[in-house]
Design an enzyme around this catalytic site. Structure first.
Site, PDB file in Angstrom:
ATOM      1  N   ASP A 118      82.635   1.416  87.233  1.00  0.00           N
ATOM      2  CA  ASP A 118      81.953   1.867  85.994  1.00  0.00           C
ATOM      3  C   ASP A 118      80.384   1.725  86.000  1.00  0.00           C
ATOM      4  OD1 ASP A 118      81.594   3.132  83.499  1.00  0.00           O
ATOM      5  OD2 ASP A 118      82.939   1.820  82.312  1.00  0.00           O
ATOM      6  N   ASP A 163      79.689   8.652  84.879  1.00  0.00           N
ATOM      7  CA  ASP A 163      79.388   7.136  85.349  1.00  0.00           C
ATOM      8  C   ASP A 163      80.570   6.229  85.477  1.00  0.00           C
ATOM      9  OD1 ASP A 163      80.316   7.392  82.676  1.00  0.00           O
ATOM     10  OD2 ASP A 163      79.138   5.902  81.958  1.00  0.00           O
ATOM     11  N   GLU A 164      81.505   6.852  86.046  1.00  0.00           N
ATOM     12  CA  GLU A 164      82.829   6.065  86.145  1.00  0.00           C
ATOM     13  C   GLU A 164      83.765   6.956  87.156  1.00  0.00           C
ATOM     14  OE1 GLU A 164      85.644   5.140  83.082  1.00  0.00           O
ATOM     15  OE2 GLU A 164      84.929   6.675  81.896  1.00  0.00           O
TER      16      GLU A 164
END
Length: 418
Positions: free
Chosen positions: A27, A121-122
């Site tokens: 993350d 973003d993860e």
């Protein structure tokens, strides 16, 4: 954007036991803010609010410096500035975030082919098959962090565990810029003291229902009768959280991500009191959703709406359709019916329409007749016209000139939601 502000961070020491692990959850740390700092290093260390500078917009993300004042995603920017008066407001650059996301995902895919992106973003990584190449899961996690920082210029946090659920919880606890490894044998001990609110997929309402019955930790879930869990959150979620509380999670990393829903929503510049105006907007958004479905050759089995009132109370409603569809008229009628089922008559700030439970077009059972044949032809012709002349040239007559004295000062800001 996660709700954590970095306090209470837990990380593993060098050489931590990673026996029995195979899943990494990676993350990025305050991703939008990190990209803005990457492009403008003078912003480093400042409390940043990523959002439009007008008071009616909402926070897209915030740096950890701002989060420590209580700033959260989806909070009105005006409220965020009252909490953190020294914050710097930065206009979001979503194209740039997507570009940096592609760089990050490329790093992941250079290490293992088993990558499941969850958002920009993860992602989950399954590293079991690349251990001979890169080493143990803990070593691979350190490699991921080193390479993301060196090649992209931002930091990330990584959770390493035997299951996706525990890996995701671990990455959250290690933020920012941390690594937390949970060996398979330590899974239950790791889970037991954690709040039920820390469980992935357990929302605020379910957490409230559990806590009202004295079930406050994951250990409490494990010790509670299944009947009590079922009464609190329903049989489906009750069975699911009981399984997760035991450390059981059979979900594999899925490399082919199927889009689960398509939606559009808009925030009005002035709160709307005219219900017919809202109904028209729901139909307009439904047309946009349907056009996206047709471009992707999908149909939806469920329609959902979101209504946010002037006091920021947000209600959602959903309805399963008799037959899957990609027809805007059909989606719009369902959205309007759902809206009429809401008793509140307060001014409306935001509306949204979402198509859910997607499936390939034409995969449903063949019907003897097509109730939507007329609208299907009309909307197909509109698709052809828009392809030739552009999206702004053709619309329904009822949408022409909308906003003139009907509750919105100007055309509302409109944005798609993936």
């Amino acid at each position: 954007m996660g709700r954590g502000d970095g306090r209470g961070r837990i990380v593993s020491p060098d050489g931590a036991d990673d026996t029995g692990t195979r899943i990494l959850h990676v993350d990025m740390d305050a991703f939008y803010a990190a990209v803005e700092i990457l492009d403008d290093p003078s912003l480093a260390g400042l409390p940043l609010i990523i959002g439009a500078p007008d008071g009616r917009s909402v926070v897209s993300s915030a740096s950890y410096e701002a989060r420590r004042y209580g700033v959260r995603a989806a909070m009105p920017v005006g409220q965020a500035m009252r909490l953190c008066p020294t914050a710097r407001i930065v206009t979001p650059h979503f194209d740039r975030y997507q570009a940096v996301s592609r760089q990050v995902m490329a790093v992941f895919e250079s290490i293992t082919p088993l990558v499941e992106p969850l958002s920009v973003d993860e992602a989950f990584l399954d590293v079991q098959g690349v251990r001979r190449l890169w080493g143990s899961p803990g070593r691979i996690a350190r490699l991921v962090r080193e390479r993301v920082h060196a090649e992209v210029g931002i930091t990330c946090s990584v959770g390493v565990a035997a299951t996706k659920h525990v890996a995701k919880m671990a990455s959250t606890l290690s933020k920012p810029d941390g690594l937390l490894i949970v060996a398979a044998a330590d899974t239950v001990d790791f889970l037991s003291p954690r709040s039920v609110r820390a469980m992935w997929g357990v929302g605020p309402k379910a957490s409230d229902a559990l806590e009202a019955r004295g079930i406050r930790t994951i250990g409490d879930i494990r010790e509670s009768p299944q009947e009590m869990l079922d009464r609190a959150v329903g049989p489906a979620l009750g069975a699911r959280i009981a399984q997760l509380a035991r450390g059981e999670d059979p979900r594999a990393v899925e490399t082919e991500r199927v889009e689960k829903s398509v939606g559009h929503e808009e925030t009005f510049e002035v709160d709307v009191t005219d219900r017919e105006f809202v109904r028209a907007e729901l139909l307009r958004l439904a047309d946009r959703v349907a056009a996206r479905l047709r471009r992707a050759d999908w149909e939806c089995a469920t329609v959902a709406i979101k209504i946010r009132f002037d006091d920021f109370t947000t209600l959602t409603r959903s309805q399963t359709l008799p037959e899957p569809t990609s027809v805007g008229q059909r989606i719009g009628e369902a959205a309007q019916t759902l809206y009429e089922s809401i008793d509140r008559r307060d001014p409306v700030r935001l509306v949204g329409v979402r198509a859910e439970k997607l499936r390939p077009a034409g995969s449903a059972a063949f019907a003897l007749w097509d109730d939507d044949e007329h609208w299907r032809k009309v909307e197909g012709a509109l698709d052809d016209a828009r392809a030739r002349f552009g999206n702004a040239t053709i619309t329904r007559a009822r949408h022409v000139g909308r906003g003139d004295g009907r509750g919105a000062a100007r055309h509302p800001k409109d944005h798609g939601v993936d």
